[in-house]
Write an enzyme that holds these catalytic residues in place. Structure first.
Site, PDB file in Angstrom:
ATOM      1  N   HIS A   1      19.638  22.918 -16.016  1.00  0.00           N
ATOM      2  CA  HIS A   1      19.868  24.361 -16.221  1.00  0.00           C
ATOM      3  C   HIS A   1      21.341  24.514 -16.617  1.00  0.00           C
ATOM      4  CE1 HIS A   1      19.320  28.593 -15.909  1.00  0.00           C
ATOM      5  NE2 HIS A   1      19.143  28.758 -14.608  1.00  0.00           N
TER       6      HIS A   1
ATOM      7  N   ASP B   1      24.197  25.600 -24.453  1.00  0.00           N
ATOM      8  CA  ASP B   1      25.132  24.754 -23.715  1.00  0.00           C
ATOM      9  C   ASP B   1      25.846  23.734 -24.578  1.00  0.00           C
ATOM     10  OD1 ASP B   1      24.865  25.809 -21.119  1.00  0.00           O
ATOM     11  OD2 ASP B   1      22.885  24.905 -20.978  1.00  0.00           O
TER      12      ASP B   1
ATOM     13  N   LYS C   1      17.537  11.465 -22.004  1.00  0.00           N
ATOM     14  CA  LYS C   1      17.635  12.880 -22.393  1.00  0.00           C
ATOM     15  C   LYS C   1      19.046  13.179 -22.870  1.00  0.00           C
ATOM     16  CE  LYS C   1      14.230  15.961 -20.635  1.00  0.00           C
ATOM     17  NZ  LYS C   1      13.792  16.915 -19.657  1.00  0.00           N
ATOM     18  N   ILE C   2      19.155  13.974 -23.891  1.00  0.00           N
ATOM     19  CA  ILE C   2      20.458  14.371 -24.411  1.00  0.00           C
ATOM     20  C   ILE C   2      20.690  15.808 -23.966  1.00  0.00           C
ATOM     21  CG2 ILE C   2      21.921  14.507 -26.469  1.00  0.00           C
ATOM     22  CD1 ILE C   2      20.677  11.684 -25.907  1.00  0.00           C
TER      23      ILE C   2
ATOM     24  N   ARG D   1      21.254  31.693 -29.762  1.00  0.00           N
ATOM     25  CA  ARG D   1      22.655  31.754 -29.322  1.00  0.00           C
ATOM     26  C   ARG D   1      23.466  30.604 -29.896  1.00  0.00           C
ATOM     27  NH1 ARG D   1      20.881  31.573 -23.166  1.00  0.00           N
ATOM     28  NH2 ARG D   1      19.881  29.766 -24.099  1.00  0.00           N
TER      29      ARG D   1
ATOM     30  N   ARG E   1      26.577  35.254 -15.826  1.00  0.00           N
ATOM     31  CA  ARG E   1      25.164  35.437 -15.474  1.00  0.00           C
ATOM     32  C   ARG E   1      24.963  36.311 -14.235  1.00  0.00           C
ATOM     33  NH1 ARG E   1      20.549  32.687 -17.094  1.00  0.00           N
ATOM     34  NH2 ARG E   1      21.565  32.811 -19.133  1.00  0.00           N
TER      35      ARG E   1
ATOM     36  N   GLY F   1      21.905  19.522 -23.457  1.00  0.00           N
ATOM     37  CA  GLY F   1      22.328  20.523 -24.440  1.00  0.00           C
ATOM     38  C   GLY F   1      21.323  20.653 -25.576  1.00  0.00           C
ATOM     39  N   PHE F   2      20.185  19.945 -25.456  1.00  0.00           N
ATOM     40  CA  PHE F   2      19.126  20.041 -26.473  1.00  0.00           C
ATOM     41  C   PHE F   2      17.796  20.403 -25.819  1.00  0.00           C
ATOM     42  CE2 PHE F   2      22.358  17.789 -28.640  1.00  0.00           C
ATOM     43  CZ  PHE F   2      22.252  18.257 -29.940  1.00  0.00           C
TER      44      PHE F   2
ATOM     45  N   ARG G   1       4.771  35.244  -3.907  1.00  0.00           N
ATOM     46  CA  ARG G   1       4.171  34.179  -3.098  1.00  0.00           C
ATOM     47  C   ARG G   1       2.966  33.631  -3.862  1.00  0.00           C
ATOM     48  NH1 ARG G   1       1.009  30.473  -1.054  1.00  0.00           N
ATOM     49  NH2 ARG G   1       1.193  30.101   1.185  1.00  0.00           N
TER      50      ARG G   1
ATOM     51  N   HIS H   1      18.971  35.946 -19.448  1.00  0.00           N
ATOM     52  CA  HIS H   1      17.951  35.185 -20.149  1.00  0.00           C
ATOM     53  C   HIS H   1      16.606  35.241 -19.454  1.00  0.00           C
ATOM     54  CE1 HIS H   1      17.250  31.647 -23.041  1.00  0.00           C
ATOM     55  NE2 HIS H   1      17.372  32.776 -23.700  1.00  0.00           N
TER      56      HIS H   1
ATOM     57  N   HIS I   1      14.601  23.322 -24.992  1.00  0.00           N
ATOM     58  CA  HIS I   1      14.572  24.532 -24.179  1.00  0.00           C
ATOM     59  C   HIS I   1      13.168  24.766 -23.654  1.00  0.00           C
ATOM     60  CE1 HIS I   1      15.290  28.665 -22.922  1.00  0.00           C
ATOM     61  NE2 HIS I   1      16.547  28.297 -22.885  1.00  0.00           N
TER      62      HIS I   1
HETATM   63  N1  COA Z   1      16.706  15.034 -25.101  1.00  0.00           N
HETATM   64  C1  COA Z   1      15.747  14.167 -25.428  1.00  0.00           C
HETATM   65  N2  COA Z   1      14.442  14.469 -25.359  1.00  0.00           N
HETATM   66  C2  COA Z   1      14.106  15.697 -24.956  1.00  0.00           C
HETATM   67  C3  COA Z   1      15.067  16.651 -24.613  1.00  0.00           C
HETATM   68  C4  COA Z   1      16.406  16.282 -24.692  1.00  0.00           C
HETATM   69  N3  COA Z   1      17.374  17.150 -24.361  1.00  0.00           N
HETATM   70  N4  COA Z   1      14.456  17.798 -24.246  1.00  0.00           N
HETATM   71  C5  COA Z   1      13.157  17.565 -24.352  1.00  0.00           C
HETATM   72  N5  COA Z   1      12.945  16.303 -24.779  1.00  0.00           N
HETATM   73  C6  COA Z   1      11.655  15.669 -24.998  1.00  0.00           C
HETATM   74  C7  COA Z   1      11.117  15.170 -23.676  1.00  0.00           C
HETATM   75  O1  COA Z   1      11.536  13.851 -23.390  1.00  0.00           O
HETATM   76  C8  COA Z   1       9.655  15.275 -23.894  1.00  0.00           C
HETATM   77  O2  COA Z   1       9.227  14.201 -24.684  1.00  0.00           O
HETATM   78  P1  COA Z   1       7.831  13.476 -24.368  1.00  0.00           P
HETATM   79  O3  COA Z   1       6.799  14.538 -24.580  1.00  0.00           O
HETATM   80  O4  COA Z   1       7.814  12.354 -25.354  1.00  0.00           O
HETATM   81  O5  COA Z   1       7.910  13.042 -22.944  1.00  0.00           O
HETATM   82  C9  COA Z   1       9.517  16.543 -24.730  1.00  0.00           C
HETATM   83  O6  COA Z   1      10.735  16.667 -25.432  1.00  0.00           O
HETATM   84  C10 COA Z   1       9.269  17.768 -23.889  1.00  0.00           C
HETATM   85  O7  COA Z   1      10.317  17.844 -22.915  1.00  0.00           O
HETATM   86  P2  COA Z   1      10.217  18.560 -21.515  1.00  0.00           P
HETATM   87  O8  COA Z   1      11.408  18.198 -20.696  1.00  0.00           O
HETATM   88  O9  COA Z   1       8.879  18.321 -20.914  1.00  0.00           O
HETATM   89  O10 COA Z   1      10.259  20.064 -21.981  1.00  0.00           O
HETATM   90  P3  COA Z   1      10.575  21.269 -21.088  1.00  0.00           P
HETATM   91  O11 COA Z   1      10.150  22.450 -21.851  1.00  0.00           O
HETATM   92  O12 COA Z   1      10.054  21.128 -19.721  1.00  0.00           O
HETATM   93  O13 COA Z   1      12.154  21.103 -20.955  1.00  0.00           O
HETATM   94  C11 COA Z   1      14.410  21.373 -20.806  1.00  0.00           C
HETATM   95  C12 COA Z   1      13.097  22.012 -21.222  1.00  0.00           C
HETATM   96  C13 COA Z   1      15.521  22.359 -21.123  1.00  0.00           C
HETATM   97  C14 COA Z   1      14.395  21.099 -19.277  1.00  0.00           C
HETATM   98  C15 COA Z   1      14.615  20.039 -21.573  1.00  0.00           C
HETATM   99  O14 COA Z   1      14.613  20.300 -22.961  1.00  0.00           O
HETATM  100  C16 COA Z   1      15.870  19.345 -21.140  1.00  0.00           C
HETATM  101  O15 COA Z   1      15.879  18.650 -20.129  1.00  0.00           O
HETATM  102  N6  COA Z   1      16.969  19.524 -21.921  1.00  0.00           N
HETATM  103  C17 COA Z   1      18.245  18.966 -21.540  1.00  0.00           C
HETATM  104  C18 COA Z   1      18.914  19.847 -20.487  1.00  0.00           C
HETATM  105  C19 COA Z   1      19.462  21.126 -21.056  1.00  0.00           C
HETATM  106  O16 COA Z   1      20.072  21.137 -22.123  1.00  0.00           O
HETATM  107  N7  COA Z   1      19.265  22.199 -20.298  1.00  0.00           N
HETATM  108  C20 COA Z   1      19.787  23.509 -20.677  1.00  0.00           C
HETATM  109  C21 COA Z   1      18.685  24.391 -21.158  1.00  0.00           C
HETATM  110  S1  COA Z   1      19.354  25.912 -21.796  1.00  0.00           S
END
Ligand code: COA
Length: 371
Positions: free
Chosen positions: A218, A308, A251-252, A266, A333, A254-255, A352, A183, A257
């Protein structure tokens, strides 16, 4: 540094020919082949070969590659001893991190000319390490990890459970390994590239990758997703309680990205497998629970399920303990990580970046007695 570039979002931190999520960030191709076609028609071994060696294998190359991986499944006695000493309550990601590091002391990469061997060795040995430790700490058995299973997916399920899997479970695992293989510049792959750029050895790079993948933002998200769906007996209960979690700004897992903004390509593939396996599963309601959460997240937050989320129920329906979910991600991976390490080494520059300084301006040193 602007808020939009925090976490290096939107910044191209290098180039790669291995994988792209597309200009729109809503598709996935490995070396030009779409994830949909690979998941429908290829085997994981073909995909591993594609990622590591640049092209799909022909039938002779594939047969030779499968045999090579089969021959590399064994674990040295010293590594088995180390695995047996790891406490039973250790997270299995730490087991793989330790196993990778230990193998690096027994079969060190002394020259980059050995990089293909090390990549294939780790690909073949990770399932063995995981299953050997898991079966030893859960049932005291010292299993033979050199099975005659052709596919890595079959070998994994066979050694983890002690029984040869049915074809639907084996193929679901095969597809899951394809989906998890690569990825682009995700956090763990970037860790591997940063380490590789110092001209460190492959084991060190991949040990770092495992440590990075472990976190719940992650790879660890699939375990967290399972913990969530398991809490609910019905779809209605899931809707009510997840809505309350959103109200509390939780945060939930699995949601969402970091790169995909509309959908994770996927998701549809693994959701289809989860649905198919739920038909014969004891706790089939977990599929309905997952669907209810997916719908609610779309309605309430406009957020989509990532790979996920349905991997959790698919793995559960195959009888895999939750703590092994992220280690299975490693077993796949490692192909992407090693491909990136090879690519980084092929056109290397120490990574760097600079930092936007936010600390105090210059101030005179105050001797200890005057503070
Ligand atoms: N559940 C609830 N809210 C979520 C969310 C989730 N899984 N993912 C993002 N959001 C919300 C954030 O709270 C944020 O809201 P706000 O602007 O009101 O504060 C907004 O969406 C942006 O989220 P952010 O975490 O800043 O986006 P990002 O691009 O940095 O994050 C992830 C990407 C993957 C880290 C994030 O979506 C997440 O933590 N997901 C859950 C972990 C996960 O499933 N990881 C596997 C990725 S393949």
């Amino acid at each position: 540094m602007s808020d939009s570039s925090k976490g290096l979002r939107g910044i191209e931190a290098g180039s790669t020919a291995i994988c792209t999520v597309g200009a729109e960030g809503n598709s996935l191709h490995y070396r030009g082949y779409s994830i949909e076609e690979l998941a429908a028609q290829a085997t994981f071994e073909e995909v591993a070969y594609l990622l590591l060696y640049g092209e799909l294998p022909d039938s002779t190359q594939l047969k030779a590659y499968i045999e090579r991986l089969q021959q590399l499944r064994g674990l040295p006695a010293a590594l088995r001893t180390v695995l047996e000493k790891i406490p039973a309550d250790t997270h299995p990601m730490d087991v793989l991190r330790t196993g990778c590091s230990m193998l690096g002391t027994l079969e060190p990469e002394e020259d980059f000319a050995q990089q293909d061997f090390v990549a294939d060795r780790l690909l073949a040995a990770f399932p063995s390490m995981l299953a050997y430790w898991h079966r030893f700490v859960t049932s005291g058995q010292r299993i033979d990890v050199e099975t005659d299973d052709e596919s890595l997916a079959g070998h994994l399920l066979h050694t983890l459970t002690g029984a040869r899997p049915g074809e639907d479970h084996r193929r679901c695992m095969d597809v899951s390994l394809i989906l998890y293989a690569e990825h682009e510049f995700n956090a763990s792959t970037f860790t591997c590239r940063v380490c590789a750029a110092t001209l460190s050895d492959m084991y060190s790079c991949i040990t770092g990758g495992i440590g990075t993948l472990r976190g719940p933002l992650h790879g660890g998200a699939n375990e967290e997703a399972m913990a969530l769906i398991e809490r609910f007996d019905t779809a209605e209960q899931a809707r009510t309680e997840v809505a309350a979690m959103l109200q509390r700004k939780e945060k939930i897992m699995g949601f969402g990205h970091a790169v995909y903004k509309v959908r994770d390509p996927r998701n549809a593939i693994i959701r289809g497998w989860s649905k198919q396996l739920s038909a014969d599963a004891d706790n089939a309601h977990l599929y309905a629970v997952s669907e209810a959460i997916e719908n609610l997240m779309k309605e309430e937050k406009g957020l989509f399920a990532n790979l996920d989320f349905y991997s959790a129920s698919a793995y559960h329906f195959m009888g895999i303990p939750t703590a092994l979910f992220t280690p299975l991600f490693v077993c796949s991976r490692v192909t992407g990580w090693a491909a990136h390490i090879k690519e980084q080494r092929g056109d290397n520059k120490l990574i760097r970046p600079g930092a936007a300084y936010t600390g105090p301006d210059h101030r005179p040193y105050v001797p200890i007695n005057n503070r």
